[in-house]
Motif scaffolding. Structure first.
Motif, PDB file in Angstrom:
ATOM      1  N   ILE A 114       0.820  -1.017  -0.204  1.00  0.00           N
ATOM      2  CA  ILE A 114       0.098  -0.070  -0.035  1.00  0.00           C
ATOM      3  C   ILE A 114       0.930   1.374   0.243  1.00  0.00           C
ATOM      4  O   ILE A 114       1.932   1.223   0.837  1.00  0.00           O
ATOM      5  N   VAL A 166       0.849   5.378   0.304  1.00  0.00           N
ATOM      6  CA  VAL A 166      -0.202   6.581   0.794  1.00  0.00           C
ATOM      7  C   VAL A 166       0.455   8.004   0.661  1.00  0.00           C
ATOM      8  O   VAL A 166       1.689   7.853   0.966  1.00  0.00           O
ATOM      9  N   GLU A 210       0.227  11.795   1.550  1.00  0.00           N
ATOM     10  CA  GLU A 210      -0.920  12.804   2.069  1.00  0.00           C
ATOM     11  C   GLU A 210      -0.638  14.219   1.276  1.00  0.00           C
ATOM     12  O   GLU A 210       0.350  14.645   1.225  1.00  0.00           O
ATOM     13  N   PHE A 219      -5.847  12.334   0.806  1.00  0.00           N
ATOM     14  CA  PHE A 219      -4.957  11.170   0.539  1.00  0.00           C
ATOM     15  C   PHE A 219      -5.132  10.590  -0.900  1.00  0.00           C
ATOM     16  O   PHE A 219      -6.147  10.712  -1.317  1.00  0.00           O
ATOM     17  N   TYR A 256      -4.007   7.147  -2.532  1.00  0.00           N
ATOM     18  CA  TYR A 256      -3.643   5.884  -1.882  1.00  0.00           C
ATOM     19  C   TYR A 256      -3.959   4.758  -3.069  1.00  0.00           C
ATOM     20  O   TYR A 256      -4.788   5.016  -3.656  1.00  0.00           O
ATOM     21  N   GLU A 294      -9.932   6.638   5.523  1.00  0.00           N
ATOM     22  CA  GLU A 294      -8.788   7.823   5.747  1.00  0.00           C
ATOM     23  C   GLU A 294      -8.127   7.594   7.181  1.00  0.00           C
ATOM     24  O   GLU A 294      -7.053   8.247   7.553  1.00  0.00           O
ATOM     25  N   LEU A 321      -5.085   5.114   7.038  1.00  0.00           N
ATOM     26  CA  LEU A 321      -4.092   5.620   6.020  1.00  0.00           C
ATOM     27  C   LEU A 321      -2.698   6.038   6.568  1.00  0.00           C
ATOM     28  O   LEU A 321      -1.603   5.813   6.029  1.00  0.00           O
ATOM     29  N   GLN A 358      -1.648   2.619  10.383  1.00  0.00           N
ATOM     30  CA  GLN A 358      -1.052   1.473   9.677  1.00  0.00           C
ATOM     31  C   GLN A 358      -0.064   0.813  10.687  1.00  0.00           C
ATOM     32  O   GLN A 358      -0.293  -0.508  10.862  1.00  0.00           O
ATOM     33  N   ILE A 418      -5.286  -1.308   1.066  1.00  0.00           N
ATOM     34  CA  ILE A 418      -6.556  -0.861   2.017  1.00  0.00           C
ATOM     35  C   ILE A 418      -7.765  -0.485   0.986  1.00  0.00           C
ATOM     36  O   ILE A 418      -7.436   0.478   0.203  1.00  0.00           O
TER      37      ILE A 418
END
Ligand SMILES: *[C@@H]1O[C@H](CO)[C@@H](O)[C@H](O)[C@H]1NC(C)=O
Ligand SMILES: *[C@@H]1O[C@H](CO)[C@@H](O)[C@H](O)[C@H]1NC(C)=O
Length: 398
Positions: A36, A38, A40, A94, A96, A154, A157, A162, A183
């Motif tokens: 995953i 992510v 921001e 985000f 992701y 969210e 994330l 996590q 996710i």
């Protein structure tokens, strides 16, 4: 008089041009496949770049509502593997997703992010360059997907969340070499938007992978006993069910275990027919279609029905005009008269016959005298049931 207006126009143009030109420096990020990723979109970062913030330094608004729009450069939308979420204009947004080997082949992807200031309508642009790399072990053979009921996507994330989740999984998988693969918001899987009641969440699916087999505790979720309990919506019996509690509430009946270590699970290979486009290629319609004569189709669809209609028309007009003319009018008139004549005679005869037969019908008893008024002699009604027409006119001469 004109001066204030001029100032106003100039400042408007400045805001407009500033809005067009304001851009943050490009940013490079390095997602890897099978994990995953992510990114921001920090509001503070973009907020400082809005031109109006610099113009009037005295009154910096503490909090500006900002929304974002992200898309692949030159395209209207994001690539399929990447998702975007922002709960509200005052929340962090985000980007992701979990890139696959296919995305890696495509290499760099440039995402353009536009931030909108909802108060001043200014925009700030930023390009985020995704350099997709590969992880050493592309696909982890043992994967488990958990459904977390008490979180929105969210909320899991950020890195800390996590980590917290990973610690929980570590403790039930008895090892610390796990990776979060994917996710997904439950809404993306056909889940429902919860009622706006405090504490209700959409739910989120978290997929975790490892190179080590599943622990006994994870395998226990798939035991016959527990599956039966899940069907009856009873509490599941599990040694490790409280490892996440109370931060994450896991739906223990909704755990998917995927064992990709044995290749037999893939099933028979897909055989693709022709006409399947290769990845990244575009459909090119054939430029010159082969010539085709449509004469026979034309004859068949237009001329043949016309011909049939014409024949029918001729035939009908022959019947309507010629055949009728050919019948002698005088003949027809005589035969008609004969017909009427015959019918009249026949009808009259019938009528006469009927009238004659109705005379045979006995008179109703009620109309007959029961006794002779003068002599007092009673008469047998049955005897006297002849009407005068039947009394012989000339009596028996004795
Ligand atoms: C991650 O989840 C999304 C949504 O369910 C899915 O479309 C995507 O294929 C998944 N990616 C991987 C690598 O499993
Ligand atoms: C379990 O997951 C499936 C699909 O992943 C979903 O359809 C089902 O509603 C989930 N069950 C519960 C109890 O959340």
């Amino acid at each position: 008089m004109a001066a204030p207006r001029l100032v106003w126009i100039v400042s408007l143009a400045a805001v407009f041009l500033g809005g067009l030109l304001a851009a943050l420096p490009d940013l490079s990020v390095y997602p890897v496949t099978g994990e995953i990723f992510v990114h921001e979109l920090e509001r503070e970062h973009f907020q400082d770049a809005f031109p109006s913030i610099h113009n009037n330094v005295e009154e910096i608004p503490s909090d500006v509502p900002i929304t974002f729009h992200a898309h692949l450069l030159g395209y209207p939308d994001l690539p399929r593997w990447l998702r975007y979420i922002q709960r509200g204009p005052y929340e962090t947004a985000f980007l992701y997703g979990s890139p696959t080997a296919k995305e890696k082949k495509a290499g760099r992807q440039t995402i353009e992010v536009k931030a909108y200031n909802r108060h001043t309508y200014e925009t700030v642009k930023q390009r985020v360059i995704f350099n997709i790399g590969s992880s050493p072990d592309e696909q982890l053979p043992y994967q488990a997907e958990f459904f977390v009921r008490n979180r929105d996507v969210e909320e899991v994330l950020p890195g800390e969340a996590q980590q917290l989740f990973q610690q929980g999984v570590d403790s039930i998988w008895d090892q610390d070499d796990l990776r979060i693969i994917n996710i997904t918001s439950a809404l993306d899987r056909g889940g429902r938007v919860p009622l706006p009641i405090e504490g209700r969440k959409e739910g989120v699916y978290i997929k975790v992978g490892s190179i080590y087999p599943f622990s006994d505790c994870l395998m226990a979720t798939k035991s016959l006993d527990n599956e039966a309990r899940c069907k009856m919506e009873q509490q599941i019996v599990l040694a490790c069910h409280d490892r996440f509690y109370p931060v994450f509430i896991i739906d223990w009946c909704n755990i998917t275990l995927m064992d990709l270590s044995s290749p037999s699970t893939t099933g028979p290979a897909l055989t693709l027919g022709d006409g399947v486009l290769e990845d990244g290629s575009e459909f090119e319609p054939p430029t010159d279609a082969p010539e085709k004569t449509f004469l026979y189709d034309y004859l068949l669809t237009i001329l043949l029905p016309l011909l049939v209609a014409l024949l029918l028309c001729l035939f009908l007009s022959y019947i309507m005009c010629c055949r009728r003319e050919g019948l002698d009018k005088r003949d027809m008139a005589t035969s008609d008269i004969q017909m009427v004549h015959h019918n009249t005679i026949h009808g009259n005869t019938e009528e006469l016959r009927h009238m004659a037969s109705s005379r045979e019908v006995p008179q109703p008893l009620s109309t007959l005298p029961m006794f002779n008024v003068r002599t007092g002699e009673s008469i047998n009604p049955m005897h006297g049931r002849y009407d005068s027409a039947h009394v012989p006119l000339i009596l028996d001469q004795k």
